[in-house]
Write a protein that holds these residues in place. Structure first.
Motif, PDB file in Angstrom:
ATOM      1  N   GLN A 112      53.391 -24.580   6.862  1.00 55.62           N
ATOM      2  CA  GLN A 112      52.579 -23.910   5.846  1.00 55.62           C
ATOM      3  C   GLN A 112      51.439 -24.821   5.453  1.00 55.62           C
ATOM      4  O   GLN A 112      51.406 -26.001   5.810  1.00 55.62           O
ATOM      5  CB  GLN A 112      53.422 -23.539   4.627  1.00 55.62           C
ATOM      6  CG  GLN A 112      54.120 -24.720   3.968  1.00 55.62           C
ATOM      7  CD  GLN A 112      54.896 -24.327   2.727  1.00 55.62           C
ATOM      8  OE1 GLN A 112      54.352 -24.296   1.632  1.00 55.62           O
ATOM      9  NE2 GLN A 112      56.173 -24.012   2.910  1.00 55.62           N
ATOM     10  N   SER A 113      50.487 -24.271   4.690  1.00 55.51           N
ATOM     11  CA  SER A 113      49.269 -25.034   4.373  1.00 55.51           C
ATOM     12  C   SER A 113      49.494 -26.124   3.344  1.00 55.51           C
ATOM     13  O   SER A 113      48.799 -27.134   3.337  1.00 55.51           O
ATOM     14  CB  SER A 113      48.178 -24.074   3.864  1.00 55.51           C
ATOM     15  OG  SER A 113      48.613 -23.408   2.686  1.00 55.51           O
ATOM     16  N   TRP A 303      40.609 -27.141   6.788  1.00 56.97           N
ATOM     17  CA  TRP A 303      41.565 -26.042   6.919  1.00 56.97           C
ATOM     18  C   TRP A 303      42.632 -26.115   5.833  1.00 56.97           C
ATOM     19  O   TRP A 303      42.982 -25.096   5.214  1.00 56.97           O
ATOM     20  CB  TRP A 303      42.220 -26.063   8.306  1.00 56.97           C
ATOM     21  CG  TRP A 303      41.480 -25.252   9.327  1.00 56.97           C
ATOM     22  CD1 TRP A 303      40.732 -25.705  10.367  1.00 56.97           C
ATOM     23  CD2 TRP A 303      41.427 -23.817   9.389  1.00 56.97           C
ATOM     24  NE1 TRP A 303      40.206 -24.662  11.078  1.00 56.97           N
ATOM     25  CE2 TRP A 303      40.609 -23.487  10.514  1.00 56.97           C
ATOM     26  CE3 TRP A 303      41.977 -22.790   8.630  1.00 56.97           C
ATOM     27  CZ2 TRP A 303      40.336 -22.162  10.873  1.00 56.97           C
ATOM     28  CZ3 TRP A 303      41.699 -21.473   8.981  1.00 56.97           C
ATOM     29  CH2 TRP A 303      40.893 -21.170  10.090  1.00 56.97           C
ATOM     30  N   SER A 304      43.180 -27.312   5.583  1.00 54.85           N
ATOM     31  CA  SER A 304      44.207 -27.457   4.545  1.00 54.85           C
ATOM     32  C   SER A 304      43.654 -27.072   3.178  1.00 54.85           C
ATOM     33  O   SER A 304      44.291 -26.340   2.416  1.00 54.85           O
ATOM     34  CB  SER A 304      44.729 -28.900   4.506  1.00 54.85           C
ATOM     35  OG  SER A 304      45.381 -29.232   5.704  1.00 54.85           O
ATOM     36  N   TYR A 306      41.019 -25.210   2.527  1.00 59.37           N
ATOM     37  CA  TYR A 306      40.638 -23.789   2.503  1.00 59.37           C
ATOM     38  C   TYR A 306      41.860 -22.893   2.307  1.00 59.37           C
ATOM     39  O   TYR A 306      41.849 -21.956   1.496  1.00 59.37           O
ATOM     40  CB  TYR A 306      39.923 -23.429   3.800  1.00 59.37           C
ATOM     41  CG  TYR A 306      39.576 -21.956   3.924  1.00 59.37           C
ATOM     42  CD1 TYR A 306      38.527 -21.412   3.184  1.00 59.37           C
ATOM     43  CD2 TYR A 306      40.301 -21.127   4.769  1.00 59.37           C
ATOM     44  CE1 TYR A 306      38.213 -20.067   3.284  1.00 59.37           C
ATOM     45  CE2 TYR A 306      39.992 -19.774   4.882  1.00 59.37           C
ATOM     46  CZ  TYR A 306      38.955 -19.250   4.138  1.00 59.37           C
ATOM     47  OH  TYR A 306      38.655 -17.923   4.236  1.00 59.37           O
ATOM     48  N   LEU A 307      42.933 -23.167   3.026  1.00 61.55           N
ATOM     49  CA  LEU A 307      44.135 -22.352   2.908  1.00 61.55           C
ATOM     50  C   LEU A 307      44.799 -22.504   1.543  1.00 61.55           C
ATOM     51  O   LEU A 307      45.418 -21.563   1.030  1.00 61.55           O
ATOM     52  CB  LEU A 307      45.125 -22.717   4.018  1.00 61.55           C
ATOM     53  CG  LEU A 307      44.694 -22.331   5.435  1.00 61.55           C
ATOM     54  CD1 LEU A 307      45.651 -22.927   6.464  1.00 61.55           C
ATOM     55  CD2 LEU A 307      44.622 -20.815   5.592  1.00 61.55           C
ATOM     56  N   PRO A 310      41.505 -20.610  -1.080  1.00 62.14           N
ATOM     57  CA  PRO A 310      40.571 -19.798  -0.284  1.00 62.14           C
ATOM     58  C   PRO A 310      39.427 -19.184  -1.077  1.00 62.14           C
ATOM     59  O   PRO A 310      38.460 -18.688  -0.485  1.00 62.14           O
ATOM     60  CB  PRO A 310      41.488 -18.704   0.299  1.00 62.14           C
ATOM     61  CG  PRO A 310      42.638 -18.631  -0.645  1.00 62.14           C
ATOM     62  CD  PRO A 310      42.844 -20.017  -1.160  1.00 62.14           C
TER      63      PRO A 310
END
Length: 369
Positions: A112-113, A303-304, A306-307, A310
């Motif tokens: 998971q993020s 990415w981390s 952003y997730l 968001p």
């Protein structure tokens, strides 16, 4: 208490009886778990009846109970331990997956993020280097789900396992019970040394602190945030190491540290902290990530972030652009991966020796040359 101990003992025996132990011993715990399973299935490996079990326990996916019929007793024991939930003919994960490494089971968050019960490449980077000392006292700082504590205790040590997050502490205790090591591991919820006896001494202190260099101005999931140079928590650990390390003890730590343009490594806060302490040892540099817009580090952090948040950006590309600019504002040009071994100063061996095996190249895997 005896019933609870018997419950976990039964579960461990059932892992062996159904062949799960040897199956998980043969599967990598590094890299993308979904890719690992996809490759195994595509190659025709893994007995058909075990595929649902892998999806449930290795990936954290829900599986119809009928597809797990050969493992009825195992599933019931897993449910009793709180690792899975049985509901309307479906076996659901509680968000936990199983890992097997160096002879111990480790339950941690499914991919998971923003994992709190974390088990990742830095966990492996430290765990593969541990050398348990039978009969000695160990201290595991930033212990997470407890892989370091488990390996040390399985090697005959008595271990104090320190973790700040309450949910993660509960999983740490679960892992100790699952491996029959709860008698050798004391799990303490607290921040680094704050709950320890002030005169306590440990022969082997290990730490896998939050270590990702996060530029100023970026909110980042708590579990990995090492401050702008990656050394914020590592510096706190080093500061009090001489107090808690026994005279012939050793400290072992993995980490990442950002370097700025035109600065030598002597300018990094962690290097300065060690040089100004009563400690000596080696810092081995094993890899290096350059900071540029599409570098693996910038993309990974983006990415981390952003997730986890968001609504801050309209796309991950926008997050990458902003985070790269934040790194530039901090003058960060690259990040080293290191392994640090420290001990109290010896008159014949003082200071910190930095060994650069990176040649400014990325690691083949995290913390592997």
């Amino acid at each position: 208490m005896d019933d609870e101990m018997d419950q976990y003992s039964q579960l461990s025996k059932e892992f062996d009886r159904v062949g799960l132990t040897d199956l998980f011993e043969g599967i990598s715990v590094a890299g993308d778990r979904f890719y690992v399973v996809e490759r195994l299935f595509a190659s025709g490996k893994v007995n058909q009846e075990y595929r649902g079990l892998l999806r449930l326990l290795y990936l954290g996916e829900s599986v119809a109970q009928v597809n797990l019929k050969p493992f009825f007793e195992l599933i019931q024991l897993l449910a009793d331990a709180g690792i899975v939930i049985l509901e309307d003919g479906i076996v659901n994960s509680t968000g936990l997956v199983l890992n097997r490494y160096r002879g111990v089971w480790i339950v941690a968050d499914a991919p998971q993020s923003n994992p709190k019960r974390y088990f990742g490449p830095d966990s492996l980077g430290l765990a593969r280097r541990l050398s348990p000392r039978p009969g000695k006292k160990g201290l595991d700082l930033c212990a997470g789900s407890g892989i370091q504590s488990l390996i040390m205790a399985a090697g005959g040590m008595t271990v104090t396992s320190v973790e700040i997050n309450a949910e993660t502490c509960a999983t740490n205790v679960l892992n100790a019970k699952l491996n029959g090591l709860d008698g050798a591991i004391q799990t303490v919820q607290g921040n680094l040394y704050e709950k320890l006896e002030p005169d306590g001494k440990y022969d082997y202190i290990v730490a896998n602190p939050p270590l990702v260099p996060i530029p100023n101005g970026l909110e980042y999931p708590f579990v990995g945030d090492g401050g702008f140079d990656g050394c914020r928590v590592s510096n706190e650990i080093v500061e009090k190491l001489p107090v808690y390390l026994s005279d012939d003890g050793t400290a072992l730590m993995v980490g990442m540290m950002a370097c700025a343009d035109n600065d030598s490594l002597d300018a990094v806060s962690l290097v300065q902290a060690i040089m100004n302490s009563d400690l000596s040892g080696t810092m081995s540099l094993l890899g290096y990530d350059e900071i540029y817009p599409c570098s693996s580090l910038v993309e990974g952090v983006a990415w981390s972030a952003y997730l986890a948040n968001p609504t801050r950006w309209t796309s991950v590309d926008e997050a990458i652009d902003e985070i790269y600019e934040l790194y530039r504002n901090d003058h960060t040009v690259g990040v080293y991966y290191y392994v640090l071994r420290l001990r109290k100063n010896d008159p014949l061996d003082q200071g910190l020796k930095i060994i650069d095996n990176s040649n400014k190249k990325p690691c083949s895997e995290a913390w592997l040359i």
